[in-house]
Write a protein that holds these residues in place. Structure first.
Motif, PDB file in Angstrom:
ATOM      1  N   LYS A  25       0.827  -1.211   0.000  1.00 29.64           N
ATOM      2  CA  LYS A  25       0.000   0.000   0.000  1.00 29.64           C
ATOM      3  C   LYS A  25       0.861   1.261   0.000  1.00 29.64           C
ATOM      4  N   ASP A  26       2.072   1.136  -0.521  1.00 29.89           N
ATOM      5  CA  ASP A  26       2.999   2.272  -0.651  1.00 29.89           C
ATOM      6  C   ASP A  26       3.390   2.899   0.682  1.00 29.89           C
ATOM      7  N   ARG A  27       3.436   2.092   1.718  1.00 29.05           N
ATOM      8  CA  ARG A  27       3.972   2.538   3.003  1.00 29.05           C
ATOM      9  C   ARG A  27       5.354   1.903   3.150  1.00 29.05           C
ATOM     10  N   THR A  28       6.074   2.235   4.227  1.00 24.52           N
ATOM     11  CA  THR A  28       7.479   1.815   4.306  1.00 24.52           C
ATOM     12  C   THR A  28       7.787   0.962   5.536  1.00 24.52           C
ATOM     13  N   LYS A  29       8.912   0.251   5.429  1.00 23.00           N
ATOM     14  CA  LYS A  29       9.447  -0.510   6.560  1.00 23.00           C
ATOM     15  C   LYS A  29       9.716   0.443   7.721  1.00 23.00           C
ATOM     16  N   LYS A  30      10.216   1.625   7.411  1.00 20.63           N
ATOM     17  CA  LYS A  30      10.508   2.612   8.451  1.00 20.63           C
ATOM     18  C   LYS A  30       9.241   2.955   9.247  1.00 20.63           C
ATOM     19  N   GLU A  31       8.107   3.073   8.565  1.00 19.65           N
ATOM     20  CA  GLU A  31       6.852   3.369   9.260  1.00 19.65           C
ATOM     21  C   GLU A  31       6.417   2.186  10.133  1.00 19.65           C
ATOM     22  N   VAL A  32       6.598   0.972   9.634  1.00 20.81           N
ATOM     23  CA  VAL A  32       6.273  -0.219  10.435  1.00 20.81           C
ATOM     24  C   VAL A  32       7.142  -0.227  11.693  1.00 20.81           C
ATOM     25  N   ASP A  33       8.442   0.019  11.513  1.00 17.75           N
ATOM     26  CA  ASP A  33       9.354   0.036  12.669  1.00 17.75           C
ATOM     27  C   ASP A  33       8.965   1.138  13.657  1.00 17.75           C
ATOM     28  N   GLU A  34       8.563   2.287  13.136  1.00 18.34           N
ATOM     29  CA  GLU A  34       8.148   3.390  14.011  1.00 18.34           C
ATOM     30  C   GLU A  34       6.942   2.987  14.859  1.00 18.34           C
TER      31      GLU A  34
END
Length: 116
Positions: A25-34
């Motif tokens: 869905k065009d989100r990032t690994k960095k956002e998941v980690d956050e």
């Protein structure tokens, strides 16, 4: 009563699914980690260490440095169950995280996901 299988499942085995769901869905690994770090209090190095050790879900949450008190603001349904109504603490933590990853994949802004 036997523990639910997810408790003994390694967090590292599910983590790629969180990343995959977000990236589709065009989100990032960095956002998941956050999200994970916000919820558990792990910093990025500690999170990486838990992944390398293949820590199970029960240990992952029991060893979390500081579970965010705002996680109780997470409401809604995941897998047909209201997260706020789950009585077993570890299962509720797992479902809170699932709900936040779902919100990320649905395009919610990080401020809303992190209950700011």
């Amino acid at each position: 009563m036997a523990k639910h299988r997810i408790y003994t499942t390694s967090f590292a085995s599910v983590y790629p699914h969180y990343i995959n769901k977000a990236e589709k869905k065009d989100r990032t690994k960095k956002e998941v980690d956050e999200i994970i770090c916000w919820m558990t209090g792990y910093n990025e190095g500690e999170l990486e260490s838990q992944l390398e050790k293949k820590t199970d879900f029960e240990t992952f949450f029991s060893e979390a440095p500081q579970l965010n008190p705002s996680r109780h603001l997470i409401k809604g349904v995941i897998c047909g169950v209201r997260v706020e109504d789950i009585e077993e603490p570890t299962m509720q933590e797992i479902r809170y995280l699932d709900k936040m990853i779902d919100e990320l994949a649905k395009g919610k802004k990080m401020e809303k996901i992190l209950r700011k």
